[in-house]
Design a protein around this motif. Structure first.
Motif, PDB file in Angstrom:
ATOM      1  N   ARG A  48      16.623   0.694 -28.250  1.00  0.00           N
ATOM      2  CA  ARG A  48      17.488   1.812 -28.611  1.00  0.00           C
ATOM      3  C   ARG A  48      16.724   3.125 -28.620  1.00  0.00           C
ATOM      4  N   SER A  77      29.697  -5.448 -31.762  1.00  0.00           N
ATOM      5  CA  SER A  77      29.457  -4.764 -30.493  1.00  0.00           C
ATOM      6  C   SER A  77      30.637  -4.953 -29.542  1.00  0.00           C
ATOM      7  N   GLU A  83      18.719  -8.711 -33.814  1.00  0.00           N
ATOM      8  CA  GLU A  83      18.922  -7.321 -34.195  1.00  0.00           C
ATOM      9  C   GLU A  83      17.631  -6.529 -34.017  1.00  0.00           C
ATOM     10  N   TRP A  84      16.518  -7.122 -34.436  1.00  0.00           N
ATOM     11  CA  TRP A  84      15.212  -6.482 -34.272  1.00  0.00           C
ATOM     12  C   TRP A  84      14.894  -6.299 -32.794  1.00  0.00           C
ATOM     13  N   TYR A  85      15.166  -7.350 -32.008  1.00  0.00           N
ATOM     14  CA  TYR A  85      14.866  -7.306 -30.575  1.00  0.00           C
ATOM     15  C   TYR A  85      15.699  -6.218 -29.886  1.00  0.00           C
ATOM     16  N   ALA A  86      17.000  -6.187 -30.222  1.00  0.00           N
ATOM     17  CA  ALA A  86      17.887  -5.172 -29.613  1.00  0.00           C
ATOM     18  C   ALA A  86      17.424  -3.778 -30.001  1.00  0.00           C
ATOM     19  N   GLY A  87      16.867  -3.624 -31.240  1.00  0.00           N
ATOM     20  CA  GLY A  87      16.393  -2.330 -31.721  1.00  0.00           C
ATOM     21  C   GLY A  87      15.241  -1.772 -30.900  1.00  0.00           C
ATOM     22  N   GLN A  88      14.504  -2.646 -30.218  1.00  0.00           N
ATOM     23  CA  GLN A  88      13.371  -2.206 -29.413  1.00  0.00           C
ATOM     24  C   GLN A  88      13.814  -1.366 -28.214  1.00  0.00           C
TER      25      GLN A  88
END
Ligand SMILES: [Zn+2]
Length: 289
Positions: free
Chosen positions: A289, A163, A282-287
């Protein structure tokens, strides 16, 4: 270099475990001697009871403890279970890190980082201190790893690199991007611990935590990057609070910090973040997007 990929994985994990037990034996020396400012190289290991030098064949990790039936060969004094426990835990940690990294150039760096954290965890648990002799070299080590690892090939090892190299730092050399990531992580990790201590001090009028926690989180933040550092603090505060409240209730002691070596929970949180953190953040950031 021989093709190491033909080595069966199980064999690799056995090597990692044996190597971990040997490093665990060294960590026993570090945990025992660093807090009392003794050299970790000289003299050789001695029985803490009778002072007899321990021969190399009585100093084999885990096995010697079993063969000697937990007694000194000379004075027959009981040997603490702590020694083989540290060796077994380090062995398990090395297997876990080897599982996480595979046979990559970053593996030795992650093993050193995890070993330093484990030493800090044990020393803080016993003495409630996080010695500069480990945290200062740890910070330097993290910065060196940040510069070196991206050039050793393979995937971008540091969680924050993909990132960071897209944003304002696009086009910069990778070592600059990596060091900026280290700086952000260190300031976030050390800074938030410092702020927590400062706030607590203002509220209660007592010194909350030593700067050892702050220095340890400089090291953790520089190595893991900002996302895994937030996870580390979250895990550390969460588990520390649960154990702290349990201890307060049980002992009637109202002051949690008197009971709680916070570095233990931060150190274990950092190890957990290193091993399992990337998919979680990664899962948390995906929430979002
Ligand atoms: Zn003895």
């Amino acid at each position: 270099m021989p093709d190491l990929h033909v080595v069966p994985p199980v064999f690799g994990y056995v090597i990692a475990g044996v190597f971990g037990a040997i490093i665990g034996s060294f960590l026993n020396v570090v945990v025992h001697r660093v807090p009392i400012d003794e050299s970790i190289v000289f003299p050789n290991s001695r029985c803490p009871s009778c002072g007899a030098a321990i021969a190399f064949y009585d100093n084999i990790p885990v096995l010697s403890y079993i063969v000697l039936r937990a007694k000194c060969r000379h004075c027959k004094e009981h040997i603490s279970f702590r020694y083989p426990a540290v060796e077994l835990l380090t062995a398990a940690l090395f297997v876990a890190v080897a599982w996480h990294d595979g046979l990559s150039a970053a593996l030795p760096f992650d093993l050193i980082f995890a070993s330093a954290l484990l030493a800090l965890v044990f020393i803080d648990a016993e003495h409630m201190i996080l010695p500069n002799m480990i945290t200062y070299p740890g910070i330097i080590f993290a910065l060196v790893a940040r510069v070196v690892i991206p050039y050793l090939g393979g995937s971008p090892h540091f969680d924050d690199l993909p990132s960071l190299s897209q944003g304002a730092l696009a086009g910069m050399p990778i070592w600059v991007v990596s060091l900026v990531g280290a700086l952000i992580g260190a300031l976030l990790g050390g800074g938030s611990l410092w702020l927590m201590g400062w706030t607590w001090e203002k509220l209660r009028g007592i010194e909350a935590m030593g700067l050892g926690d702050v220095k340890m989180m400089f090291m953790v933040g520089a190595y893991l990057g900002w996302r895994l550092t937030i996870l580390t603090i979250f895990v550390g505060v969460f588990t520390g609070s649960i154990i702290g409240i349990f201890l307060m209730v049980r002992s009637g002691q109202r002051n949690m910090q008197m009971l709680l070596p916070f570095g233990v929970f931060l150190g274990l949180g950092a190890i957990a973040a290193l091993l399992f953190g990337a998919p979680v953040v990664e899962w948390y950031a995906g929430q979002f997007r």
